[in-house]
Scaffold this active site. Structure first.
Site, PDB file in Angstrom:
ATOM      1  N   LEU A 257       0.827  -1.214   0.000  1.00  0.00           N
ATOM      2  CA  LEU A 257       0.000   0.000   0.000  1.00  0.00           C
ATOM      3  C   LEU A 257       0.855   1.255   0.000  1.00  0.00           C
ATOM      4  O   LEU A 257       0.446   2.302  -0.507  1.00  0.00           O
ATOM      5  CB  LEU A 257      -0.912   0.007   1.229  1.00  0.00           C
ATOM      6  CG  LEU A 257      -1.980  -1.097   1.292  1.00  0.00           C
ATOM      7  CD1 LEU A 257      -2.714  -1.032   2.623  1.00  0.00           C
ATOM      8  CD2 LEU A 257      -2.957  -0.954   0.143  1.00  0.00           C
ATOM      9  N   GLY A 260       7.391   3.933   3.811  1.00  0.00           N
ATOM     10  CA  GLY A 260       7.825   5.130   4.520  1.00  0.00           C
ATOM     11  C   GLY A 260       9.177   4.915   5.162  1.00  0.00           C
ATOM     12  O   GLY A 260       9.849   3.904   4.946  1.00  0.00           O
ATOM     13  N   GLY A 261       9.560   5.881   5.964  1.00  0.00           N
ATOM     14  CA  GLY A 261      10.864   5.800   6.601  1.00  0.00           C
ATOM     15  C   GLY A 261      10.969   4.707   7.637  1.00  0.00           C
ATOM     16  O   GLY A 261      12.065   4.275   7.977  1.00  0.00           O
ATOM     17  N   THR A 264       7.208  -0.768   5.494  1.00  0.00           N
ATOM     18  CA  THR A 264       6.318  -0.946   4.354  1.00  0.00           C
ATOM     19  C   THR A 264       4.950  -1.393   4.854  1.00  0.00           C
ATOM     20  O   THR A 264       4.855  -2.221   5.763  1.00  0.00           O
ATOM     21  CB  THR A 264       6.890  -1.999   3.389  1.00  0.00           C
ATOM     22  OG1 THR A 264       8.205  -1.612   3.000  1.00  0.00           O
ATOM     23  CG2 THR A 264       6.020  -2.134   2.156  1.00  0.00           C
ATOM     24  N   VAL A 265       3.897  -0.874   4.237  1.00  0.00           N
ATOM     25  CA  VAL A 265       2.529  -1.214   4.626  1.00  0.00           C
ATOM     26  C   VAL A 265       1.910  -2.084   3.540  1.00  0.00           C
ATOM     27  O   VAL A 265       1.945  -1.734   2.358  1.00  0.00           O
ATOM     28  CB  VAL A 265       1.669   0.044   4.851  1.00  0.00           C
ATOM     29  CG1 VAL A 265       0.258  -0.354   5.266  1.00  0.00           C
ATOM     30  CG2 VAL A 265       2.303   0.933   5.915  1.00  0.00           C
ATOM     31  N   ASP A 374       5.863  13.375  13.393  1.00  0.00           N
ATOM     32  CA  ASP A 374       6.025  13.164  11.953  1.00  0.00           C
ATOM     33  C   ASP A 374       4.711  13.451  11.228  1.00  0.00           C
ATOM     34  O   ASP A 374       4.246  12.658  10.402  1.00  0.00           O
ATOM     35  CB  ASP A 374       6.489  11.732  11.668  1.00  0.00           C
ATOM     36  CG  ASP A 374       7.033  11.566  10.254  1.00  0.00           C
ATOM     37  OD1 ASP A 374       7.438  12.577   9.647  1.00  0.00           O
ATOM     38  OD2 ASP A 374       7.053  10.428   9.756  1.00  0.00           O
TER      39      ASP A 374
END
Length: 581
Positions: A257, A260-261, A264-265, A374
């Site tokens: 999906l 990011g830092g 992973t999604v 963030d």
């Protein structure tokens, strides 16, 4: 009498030298003067003696004359040791069968015939010529020294269960198949046995590996922190590695999906057909495990409709996994900068209000204040109704009671970072306010936070100061009806982006002000210049542009996002920023 018997025996022996029979008449003549005593020699078993019924009709009886070699009582054992041993080739020594006798005899071995006392006197009997014993069972007779054997012809085999008769044999191909099948079954059994042992070993290793990962991923730290913060492991489901691998099709790239830092999604589907989002953290460092634990701890303190809900976690993998509710409509970043979807200004205001309300909740309504650290467009998710969901709490921090700032390493995303936090390493709630100000500017301009090494925040502030705001606004959302609200939002964003954190409003004030703007923009008298012009100017002009006051619009029934429901009566109250409500 004894002398007479011996004499008769002697006479009979002498007569035996010339004949092998003894006549009854001769015996009667010899025994004429012997009263009622009778004696004569005959082969054993050929005559049954009975004094009461002596038969004179018998003319002759066979007489056997035998002899023995030597006078040893155990002759064969002794004789075989001497040089004058009488038995020749293919013969054998036999002790005399008569009890008490001495000496030995020689006989040809079975399968031989002839004189055992002569060299080569015992000759082999050819059983195949004399009497073919194999013929009746359909076999071929093969003679051998002293013996014979029966061999079945080609294509036949000996039937052990039927007197070794020759029966039709199985073709070689069938025999080969039988042998192959037997070998295959043997190897299969061996393979299954070895596999079972290997599976047992691997299972034990896998259990130890999961225990190792549980420790490395901060499992014990997580349990300790949950206990310290009053959380409970029962509130979060513990998923197994197998469940999540199946849900994501082994983390196939088609299920990604976003990245990011902090990981992973993936999109996952649980056995009950519930769709979830599975965050797989980047492994390899202790800090990643700490961020994972931190996110679980933070989310265990949050219960808000505009904050993504944590459903569970998995600690048994090399990298930690978090399971969230699935938010189907992507991120705000994708809608603004990738999909270029036509988000109306009203919809953008709705997203801003809900995001600000969630951040205000984190700062002031939880048991322990939470700084997100963030805040950015990529961390604001949208569902099918465009409801905002703040996500990704890997860098978030809990603020201990009585503290207003935290000394920590700088974490965040370039373009959204608070310059004061970047210089001092002092993290405060106002750092989130600055980041949210950048999000407001993105909503107004549809431009990315960083472009060609230039920050959108600095460009926006410079445009406001030089009165060039209209040049950077998104023309697709600005019109004559909403220009005033757009300017008010821009003014609020500018205050959020002030370099000095103390000069920025807090998130609760930002949320209230945005909510007020939304309600007043929707109300029919909000733009009616003929309705109380002095009050209208006061409310919509000087108060909203003032650095000292915000508008608190309260309804009878407020949703978790801060919006009023229905046509409830409203109260408008001027509040100084220092009020803190």
């Amino acid at each position: 009498m004894a002398l007479q018997l011996s004499l008769v025996a002697f006479l009979l022996l002498l007569s035996a030298a010339s004949t092998t029979t003894t006549t009854a008449a001769a015996a009667q003549a010899l025994l004429k003067n012997c009263s009622n005593n009778y004696a004569f020699i005959a082969e054993q078993g050929q005559f049954n003696f009975s004094p009461a019924s002596f038969e004179y009709t018998i003319q002759e009886l066979p007489v056997v004359l035998n002899w023995a070699i030597g006078n040893d009582t155990d002759p064969c054992d002794e004789a075989q040791k001497r040089k004058d041993f009488a038995c020749r080739a293919n013969s054998m020594c036999v002790n005399r069968p008569i009890n008490g006798s001495v000496g030995y005899l020689c006989q040809c071995k079975p399968g031989y015939e002839g004189n055992p006392y002569l060299p080569d006197g015992c000759k082999d009997i050819d059983e195949c010529k004399a009497s073919n014993r194999c013929q009746n069972i359909g076999a071929l007779c093969i003679n051998s020294p002293g013996n014979y054997s029966c061999s079945c012809p080609k294509g036949y085999k000996s039937d052990v269960m039927n007197d070794h008769r020759c029966i039709k044999g199985q073709p070689k191909i069938i025999l080969l198949l039988i042998v192959s099948l037997g070998v295959t079954v043997g190897f299969l059994v061996l393979f299954v046995g070895i596999s079972w042992i290997c599976c047992g070993i691997k299972k034990r290793q896998f259990i130890k590996l999961k225990e190792k990962y549980f420790k490395e991923n901060g499992g014990f730290l997580l349990l300790q922190q949950l206990a310290n913060h009053g959380g409970s492991v029962e509130t979060t489901k513990i998923f197994t590695t197998e469940e999540l691998e199946k849900a994501t099709n082994n983390y196939h790239e088609s299920r990604v999906l976003g990245e990011g830092g902090y990981g992973t999604v993936y999109k996952g589907v649980l056995p009950d057909n519930k769709t979830v989002a599975i965050k797989k953290s980047k492994g390899g460092t202790l800090s990643q495990s700490e961020q994972f634990v931190n996110e679980v701890i933070v989310l265990s303190q949050i219960n808000h409709r505009n904050v993504v809900k944590l459903l569970g976690c998995c600690l048994e993998t090399e990298v930690p996994l978090l399971v969230y509710e699935f938010v189907s409509h992507g991120t705000l970043y994708e809608h603004l900068h990738k999909k270029r979807s036509s988000l109306s200004f009203e919809l953008r205001m709705k997203i801003a209000v809900e995001t600000a309300g969630a951040l205000a909740y984190l700062h002031s309504s939880t048991s322990m204040p939470i700084i997100h650290r963030d805040v950015k467009a990529a961390n604001i998710l949208l569902d099918e109704n465009y409801t905002a969901k703040v996500s990704d709490f890997g860098a978030s921090r809990l603020v201990p009671s009585g503290q207003t700032e935290i000394q920590t390493l700088v974490l965040g995303t370039l373009g959204y970072l608070d310059p004061e936090y970047l210089q001092s390493n002092q993290l405060t709630e106002k750092s989130d306010v600055y980041s949210f100000g950048v999000v407001l500017v993105e909503l107004l301009t549809s431009k990315v936070a960083v472009s060609k090494d230039r920050c959108l925040a600095s460009i926006f502030v410079a445009s406001m100061e030089e009165d060039f705001l209209n040049q950077i606004l998104d023309d697709d959302i600005v019109n004559e009806l909403n220009i005033e609200t757009v300017q008010n939002v821009a003014s609020l964003a500018k205050r959020c982006l002030r370099v000095n954190g103390e000069e920025r409003p807090n998130m609760k004030e930002v949320a209230m002000e945005l909510e007020g703007m939304t309600i007043m923009a929707k109300h029919p008298w909000g733009k009616n210049a003929n309705f109380c012009p002095e009050e209208n100017e006061y409310l919509l002009g000087s108060s909203l542009n003032s650095d000292g006051y915000v508008v608190d619009v309260r309804g009878g029934d407020r949703s978790s996002s801060g919006l009023t429901n229905g046509n409830d009566s409203m109260q408008i109250q001027m509040l100084p920023y220092g009020d803190g409500r």
